[in-house]
Design an enzyme around this catalytic site. Structure first.
Site, mmCIF file in Angstrom:
data_model
loop_
_atom_site.group_PDB
_atom_site.id
_atom_site.type_symbol
_atom_site.label_atom_id
_atom_site.label_comp_id
_atom_site.label_asym_id
_atom_site.label_seq_id
_atom_site.Cartn_x
_atom_site.Cartn_y
_atom_site.Cartn_z
ATOM 1 N N HIS A 189 -1.140 -11.970 8.983
ATOM 2 C CA HIS A 189 0.155 -11.406 9.387
ATOM 3 C C HIS A 189 0.221 -11.265 10.905
ATOM 4 C CE1 HIS A 189 1.269 -10.976 5.304
ATOM 5 N NE2 HIS A 189 0.432 -9.998 5.027
ATOM 6 N N ASP A 210 6.286 -18.198 5.219
ATOM 7 C CA ASP A 210 5.364 -18.022 4.092
ATOM 8 C C ASP A 210 3.986 -18.596 4.426
ATOM 9 O OD1 ASP A 210 4.540 -17.269 1.606
ATOM 10 O OD2 ASP A 210 5.564 -18.869 0.525
ATOM 11 N N LEU A 252 20.559 -15.713 22.018
ATOM 12 C CA LEU A 252 20.091 -15.987 20.658
ATOM 13 C C LEU A 252 20.225 -14.709 19.830
ATOM 14 C CD1 LEU A 252 18.395 -17.522 18.454
ATOM 15 C CD2 LEU A 252 16.350 -16.722 19.632
#
Ligand code: FPP
Length: 238
Positions: free
Chosen positions: A31, A14, A125
């Site tokens: 972004h 966020d 991962l």
């Protein structure tokens, strides 16, 4: 008992917009920086040895943003899936996307399917990207599928256990997060992994997502390790 490295960390990324605003830059720039921060964090996660990470990349509520911002984020996602796939694959990352794909553009769905297929057997991962994701919707859809099984006679209502229910969630093959990190100082779950976060520790970080670094990740893990996780039972030292 001292806790080790979390098996699964979920992240609410966020503050991209606020990061950009503070610099008098367009939100799209925030972004873009957020996507760079994500790329760096994946490297850090592999170095630290975290097996699973889930990122809230686009919520079902994010569809209510101005179309131009949706286009910016989707464009970023498209480029990300195209340009990062080889790097992900080489690094041993398995990609999995959760959320409502019916609202995503067809070419993005194809890129996702391709990325999931190519990276399926990687085991360094697992990166879960929540895209067009809403936790309540996920639970409602699971309930619908279970209701259909009952209706067709393949399941009795008294056979509906937590384990049976979990099998109908997007995350059926992913362990629940041990730790949730949210950046930008907000202290909310915002419809993210409502079922899966039942027992997760939560760490809230003041920094905006583009500024979140490996050091911040290590600090959050340190905070998690200090917590006494009891799943509702009494403390060992009590
Ligand atoms: C939250 O910041 C961020 C988002 C809603 C989008 C998350 C996207 C990225 C991190 C870019 C990575 C992208 C992909 C999809 C690979 P915000 O816009 O809510 O910030 P604000 O609360 O300060 O306005």
């Amino acid at each position: 008992m001292k806790k080790g490295i979390p098996n699964h960390i979920a992240v609410i990324m966020d503050g991209n917009g606020r990061w950009a605003k503070a610099r008098h830059l367009p939100r799209a720039f925030g972004h873009r920086k957020g996507a760079e921060a994500l790329r760096e964090l994946l490297k850090s996660a592999i170095e630290i040895g975290i097996p699973y990470m889930t990122f809230y990349s686009f919520s079902s509520e994010n569809w209510n943003r101005p179309q131009s911002e949706i286009n910016d984020i989707m464009g970023l996602l498209r480029r990300y899936l195209q340009s990062e796939l080889a790097t992900f694959h080489k690094a041993g990352i398995r990609l999995k996307v959760i959320g409502d794909r019916s609202r995503l553009a067809d070419d993005i769905v194809l890129l996702i399917e391709d990325a999931e297929r190519q990276t399926l057997n990687n085991d360094k991962l697992t990166v879960v990207m929540a895209l067009s994701y809403g936790g309540r919707q996920e639970i409602v859809e699971a309930a619908q599928r279970i209701a259909n099984q009952v209706k067709s006679g393949s399941l009795n209502p008294d056979q509906i256990t937590e384990n049976v229910f979990e099998q109908e969630l997007y995350t059926r093959d992913i362990p629940d997060p041990d730790l949730l990190i949210r950046t930008s100082g907000e202290m909310r779950i915002s419809n993210f992994l409502l079922w899966q976060l039942a027992y997760s520790e939560m760490v809230f970080v003041e920094k905006n997502w583009p500024d979140f670094s490996k050091n911040d990740l290590l600090t959050a893990i340190g905070e998690y390790q200090k917590r006494d996780r009891r799943y509702g039972s009494a403390a060992e030292t009590a």
